[in-house]
Design an enzyme around this catalytic site. Sequence first.
Site, PDB file in Angstrom:
ATOM      1  CD  GLU A 155      -7.049  -3.686   1.061  1.00  7.42           C
ATOM      2  OE1 GLU A 155      -5.755  -3.827   1.738  1.00  7.42           O
ATOM      3  OE2 GLU A 155      -7.234  -3.751   0.752  1.00  7.42           O
ATOM      4  CG  ASP A 213      -9.451  -6.087   4.210  1.00  4.86           C
ATOM      5  OD1 ASP A 213      -8.690  -5.990   3.306  1.00  4.86           O
ATOM      6  OD2 ASP A 213     -10.580  -6.305   4.121  1.00  4.86           O
TER       7      ASP A 213
END
Length: 366
Positions: A110, A14
């Site tokens: 992500e 992320d």
Amino acid sequence: MPSKKPQRKIIHIDMDCFFAAIEIRENPALAGLPVAVGGLPDKRGVVATCSYEARQFGIHSAMPTSTALRKCPTLICLPVRMPLYKSVSKRIQAIFRDYTDLVEPLSLDEAFLDVTGSTRCRGSATLIAEEIRNRIQTTERLTASAGVAPNKFLAKVCSDWHKPNGQKVITPSEIDHFVCALPVKKINGVGKVTEKKLSRLGIKRCSDLQKLSAPTLENHFGRFGSRLYELSRGIDNRPVSPNRLRKSLSVETTFAEDLETLESGLQALNSLYGKLLERLDEKSTQIKSPIQSLVLKIRFSNFKTTTIQTTSRSPQLELYQQLYKTVWHRTPLPIRLIGLGLSFSEDHLSEQLELELGEESEHNST
Ligand code: TTP
Ligand code: MG
């Protein structure tokens, strides 16, 4: 029966304050300052994301930009430059694919990676995650955080653990200890309402959750209850699916001024409908099942939100207009936001999924 499957190695990556970090990279004079990216205050926009300096003032995603400016008058508000963020996203995803084909992007910044079968970095998922983060830093001058664990649930929890620019690993033998201490609110899907409900039952951590039987949890939380039963024990068998099928698609817009009349609403709906068709076209490769229903979302001036839907196999302007009129006659309040959505047939999705899994297992047995 197939032999026991190897313990999986899942990485969740992320990016750190993605949109804001890119803007700061593009203009290094912004480094160290409170920066927000999002809609502008005079257009009643909201913050998409902000730098960590801005977060110290209590600013967060989805907060109205006007509120954010009240909290931090020196906040630098920048507009969203989606094409720029998409180009970065493409390049970081190419890095992920250097390590495995099993990459499941969740959003622009992500993704889950299944590196169980990877021979890169001597097969060490920890080293792969470190190398990926280093490559992102070197090539993009951006930082990412990573979680490494035997399943998606734990990997995602871990990527948040040492954010920003950190990573955390959970080995199979550490799972029990880790989940016992884990606050239930860290479970994806446990929002404020569920957290409160659990708190009333005296449940704060996963160790508390483990004391409840599966039927008890199902009684309280329906299907999510059985998921809670598993997650609180660190169990999550969901595969990393590179071709995740889309279940819905939508576009929405918040108006600079509330729409007071039926006509102005219908006009806005018409132009939003054009956007919906564009988006449908853009995403066509991810859609493998027929449309099942059309969804209209309306937020009123008092912030109350309603959704209404109708069955249809195609996106039809007339049907959205009918839905709109129904809502308008039911609640004649000025309208702040209109959203148009499509949902795709889940039955078909599961058929499609089975088909794909069937093909895969056939492939494995040869
Ligand atoms: P996130 O990964 O949730 O947030 P982030 O990368 O900005 O910050 P963090 O360091 O905590 O990971 O979302 C990724 C990007 O998606 C974010 O930069 C902006 C966008 N976004 C929105 O546009 N609206 C939202 O409500 C959220 C949560 C994110
Ligand atoms: Mg992020």
